[in-house]
Design an enzyme around this catalytic site. Structure first.
Site, PDB file in Angstrom:
ATOM      1  N   CYS A 156      31.591  42.768  88.536  1.00  0.00           N
ATOM      2  CA  CYS A 156      31.462  44.399  89.353  1.00  0.00           C
ATOM      3  C   CYS A 156      30.351  44.974  88.375  1.00  0.00           C
ATOM      4  CB  CYS A 156      32.373  44.768  87.953  1.00  0.00           C
ATOM      5  SG  CYS A 156      34.003  44.211  87.749  1.00  0.00           S
TER       6      CYS A 156
HETATM    7  N1  CO8 Z   1      54.451  40.872  82.861  1.00  0.00           N
HETATM    8  C1  CO8 Z   1      54.899  40.586  82.450  1.00  0.00           C
HETATM    9  N2  CO8 Z   1      54.136  40.372  80.847  1.00  0.00           N
HETATM   10  C2  CO8 Z   1      52.940  39.888  80.890  1.00  0.00           C
HETATM   11  C3  CO8 Z   1      52.159  39.664  82.155  1.00  0.00           C
HETATM   12  C4  CO8 Z   1      52.678  39.980  83.342  1.00  0.00           C
HETATM   13  N3  CO8 Z   1      52.568  40.233  84.129  1.00  0.00           N
HETATM   14  N4  CO8 Z   1      50.899  39.234  81.648  1.00  0.00           N
HETATM   15  C5  CO8 Z   1      51.120  38.849  80.402  1.00  0.00           C
HETATM   16  N5  CO8 Z   1      52.226  39.351  79.912  1.00  0.00           N
HETATM   17  C6  CO8 Z   1      52.652  38.809  79.014  1.00  0.00           C
HETATM   18  C7  CO8 Z   1      51.279  37.638  78.567  1.00  0.00           C
HETATM   19  O1  CO8 Z   1      52.314  36.477  78.642  1.00  0.00           O
HETATM   20  C8  CO8 Z   1      51.685  38.529  76.706  1.00  0.00           C
HETATM   21  O2  CO8 Z   1      52.843  37.997  75.679  1.00  0.00           O
HETATM   22  P1  CO8 Z   1      52.810  37.158  74.630  1.00  0.00           P
HETATM   23  O3  CO8 Z   1      52.264  38.837  73.803  1.00  0.00           O
HETATM   24  O4  CO8 Z   1      54.089  36.950  74.339  1.00  0.00           O
HETATM   25  O5  CO8 Z   1      51.945  36.616  74.228  1.00  0.00           O
HETATM   26  C9  CO8 Z   1      51.845  40.385  76.788  1.00  0.00           C
HETATM   27  O6  CO8 Z   1      51.817  40.371  78.226  1.00  0.00           O
HETATM   28  C10 CO8 Z   1      50.065  40.363  76.707  1.00  0.00           C
HETATM   29  O7  CO8 Z   1      49.131  39.762  77.267  1.00  0.00           O
HETATM   30  P2  CO8 Z   1      48.158  40.230  77.345  1.00  0.00           P
HETATM   31  O8  CO8 Z   1      47.138  40.080  75.658  1.00  0.00           O
HETATM   32  O9  CO8 Z   1      47.064  39.152  77.840  1.00  0.00           O
HETATM   33  O10 CO8 Z   1      47.510  41.839  77.964  1.00  0.00           O
HETATM   34  P3  CO8 Z   1      46.970  42.846  76.945  1.00  0.00           P
HETATM   35  O11 CO8 Z   1      47.219  43.580  76.877  1.00  0.00           O
HETATM   36  O12 CO8 Z   1      45.443  42.216  76.840  1.00  0.00           O
HETATM   37  O13 CO8 Z   1      46.132  43.020  78.661  1.00  0.00           O
HETATM   38  C11 CO8 Z   1      44.343  42.766  80.953  1.00  0.00           C
HETATM   39  C12 CO8 Z   1      45.857  42.050  79.735  1.00  0.00           C
HETATM   40  C13 CO8 Z   1      45.370  44.119  81.938  1.00  0.00           C
HETATM   41  C14 CO8 Z   1      43.974  42.202  80.984  1.00  0.00           C
HETATM   42  C15 CO8 Z   1      43.805  44.271  79.709  1.00  0.00           C
HETATM   43  O14 CO8 Z   1      43.333  42.560  78.555  1.00  0.00           O
HETATM   44  C16 CO8 Z   1      42.285  43.896  80.418  1.00  0.00           C
HETATM   45  O15 CO8 Z   1      42.233  44.660  81.257  1.00  0.00           O
HETATM   46  N6  CO8 Z   1      41.082  43.670  79.940  1.00  0.00           N
HETATM   47  C17 CO8 Z   1      40.272  43.676  80.494  1.00  0.00           C
HETATM   48  C18 CO8 Z   1      39.151  42.591  81.598  1.00  0.00           C
HETATM   49  C19 CO8 Z   1      37.945  43.897  82.139  1.00  0.00           C
HETATM   50  O16 CO8 Z   1      38.208  44.109  82.670  1.00  0.00           O
HETATM   51  N7  CO8 Z   1      37.786  42.680  83.456  1.00  0.00           N
HETATM   52  C20 CO8 Z   1      36.987  42.742  83.703  1.00  0.00           C
HETATM   53  C21 CO8 Z   1      36.761  42.090  85.306  1.00  0.00           C
HETATM   54  S1  CO8 Z   1      37.048  42.499  86.568  1.00  0.00           S
HETATM   55  C22 CO8 Z   1      34.957  41.957  86.826  1.00  0.00           C
HETATM   56  O17 CO8 Z   1      34.218  41.878  86.190  1.00  0.00           O
HETATM   57  C23 CO8 Z   1      34.870  42.026  88.549  1.00  0.00           C
HETATM   58  C24 CO8 Z   1      34.903  40.574  89.060  1.00  0.00           C
HETATM   59  C25 CO8 Z   1      34.881  39.879  89.978  1.00  0.00           C
HETATM   60  C26 CO8 Z   1      36.100  41.035  90.797  1.00  0.00           C
HETATM   61  C27 CO8 Z   1      36.625  39.708  91.542  1.00  0.00           C
HETATM   62  C28 CO8 Z   1      38.051  40.082  92.480  1.00  0.00           C
HETATM   63  C29 CO8 Z   1      39.245  38.678  93.011  1.00  0.00           C
END
Ligand code: CO8
Length: 373
Positions: A156
């Site tokens: 990124c």
């Molecule tokens: N629908 C419904 N519920 C869901 C879903 C879904 N799709 N996904 C997860 N849940 C549920 C989970 O099961 C969990 O349930 P429970 O509480 O019962 O266990 C609940 O929702 C909460 O799940 P999470 O804790 O995973 O949810 P978050 O609130 O943490 O949100 C995010 C998830 C949106 C992914 C968040 O953590 C986030 O955005 N974090 C930051 C990530 C970030 O900035 N990453 C950077 C990566 S990008 C990068 O570096 C580039 C890489 C190269 C690119 C490659 C291209 C492919």
């Protein structure tokens, strides 16, 4: 001393759009198919039933509403869930080159320059569609640029790291002007069968022209006051796709050959690092957070950006101060902060200060402090 400025920016946005509801519908059809097909193993407790996704969760957890993609149909086919991007003949332009040309032409037009004014092309992005020849050299030829080109990847943070390389080239005199291009086809390395991440990414390409101040008109573009890069190793965002995969057939098809992450950990660990990096960078330039008119932050997660802006400013940022494009584009990796810059810079006035800041896998953080000329 030669000073570097950003004199133009360009953007290629693929026309195809996938709304959250459409993505979720396709995912949930896949879940039904999977659970039906594996009903007996699930009943015996040998496999776990997959859970459906939800648009409400996606928007609340990330701020994403839709994404642009190179191919929509392949992603939305529950039996495929991968973009359908046909292989091309070697004599045809690559997909990344095609995207790059559109963005580069716009950046040159904005800067009032032609390819004859440019000496270098850096293609800086998370995923390169082939090992060699470098995509950047293909772009260089397609644009008609006489000079040099190379590819680089810092996930990124590729674009901001590319900007620092361009600033070095311009300030040291090895190039009069450098195009930094980020053709991000994130859909190619996203596991659309993974509920935790299927909604995160979109595709786009940005271009930035970095050139010598003396070759630009007074008042044109943004002076680059400084760049600061920071990396710290982490396995929390990882993709093990690579040329050695074929040397161990047992690993082919494993989910780690696509994007995987520990989203919560990334959120918690990266947000303070980013805020510290921006604050430290501003202090080194004898600037204070309250001097900033704008923060063009990496577009991965809306809640994360709001937290970072609050940590830097000591209060909530307005949407004008920290613009959001993630709702429309999702996470386009290194293109994200540059799309925000491209779309939300023209209202700034002479002397206004801003910071372009990327963050992501590595971990990697790139901060570029700019002042409107
Ligand atoms: N629908 C419904 N519920 C869901 C879903 C879904 N799709 N996904 C997860 N849940 C549920 C989970 O099961 C969990 O349930 P429970 O509480 O019962 O266990 C609940 O929702 C909460 O799940 P999470 O804790 O995973 O949810 P978050 O609130 O943490 O949100 C995010 C998830 C949106 C992914 C968040 O953590 C986030 O955005 N974090 C930051 C990530 C970030 O900035 N990453 C950077 C990566 S990008 C990068 O570096 C580039 C890489 C190269 C690119 C490659 C291209 C492919």
């Amino acid at each position: 001393m030669i000073k570097a400025v950003i004199s133009g920016t360009g953007l290629y946005t693929p026309p195809a759009i996938i709304e959250n509801d459409q993505l979720v519908e396709a995912f949930n059809q896949y879940v039904e198919l999977y659970n039906d097909e594996h009903a007996e193993e699930i009943a015996r407790g040998e496999l776990t039933a997959l859970q459906p996704s939800s648009s409400a969760f996606i928007e609340k957890a990330s701020g994403i509403k839709r994404r642009h993609v190179i191919d929509r149909d392949g992603i939305l086919d529950p039996k495929r869930m991968t973009p359908n991007i046909p292989d091309r003949d070697n004599e045809e332009p690559s997909v990344q080159c095609e995207m790059a040309i559109v963005a580069c032409k716009e950046a040159l037009e904005q800067a009032g320059k032609t390819p004859a004014d440019v000496d270098a092309v850096i293609v800086a992005c998370s995923n390169l569609q082939r090992a060699y020849p470098a995509i950047s050299i293909e772009v260089q030829q397609a644009m008609g640029i006489d000079g040099f080109a190379y590819d680089m990847n810092v996930a990124c943070s590729s674009a901001t790291f590319g900007i620092q390389a361009a600033v070095n080239a311009v300030e040291k005199g090895s190039a009069r002007a450098v195009l930094v291009v980020s053709p991000e086809i994130c859909s190619g390395h996203l596991n659309f069968r993974d509920r935790d991440s299927h909604f995160i990414f979109g595709d786009a390409c940005t271009a930035i022209l970095v050139e010598r101040e003396e070759n630009t008109q007074a008042g044109q573009g943004f002076e680059i006051l400084g760049t600061r890069l920071k990396t710290q190793f982490s396995n929390n965002i990882r993709n093990n796709f690579g040329f050695l995969n074929r040397a161990d057939e047992s690993g082919i098809g494993k989910p780690d050959k696509l994007f995987i992450q520990q989203g919560r950990k990334v959120f918690k660990e990266v947000s303070p690092l980013v805020a510290d990096t921006i604050q430290g960078h501003l202090a080194s330039l004898q600037l204070a957070p309250e001097d900033l008119k704008r923060m063009w932050l990496h577009q991965a997660n809306l809640n994360m950006n709001q937290l970072i802006a609050r940590k830097v400013l000591g209060r909530d940022a307005t949407v004008e101060e920290a613009p959001v494009i993630l709702d429309e584009y999702a996470n386009t990796s290194s293109a994200g902060s540059i799309i925000a810059f491209h779309k939300h810079k023209d209202d700034l006035k002479t002397g206004d200060l801003g910071v372009i800041c990327s963050f992501g896998a590595g971990y990697s953080i790139g901060s570029v402090v700019v002042r409107h000329r």
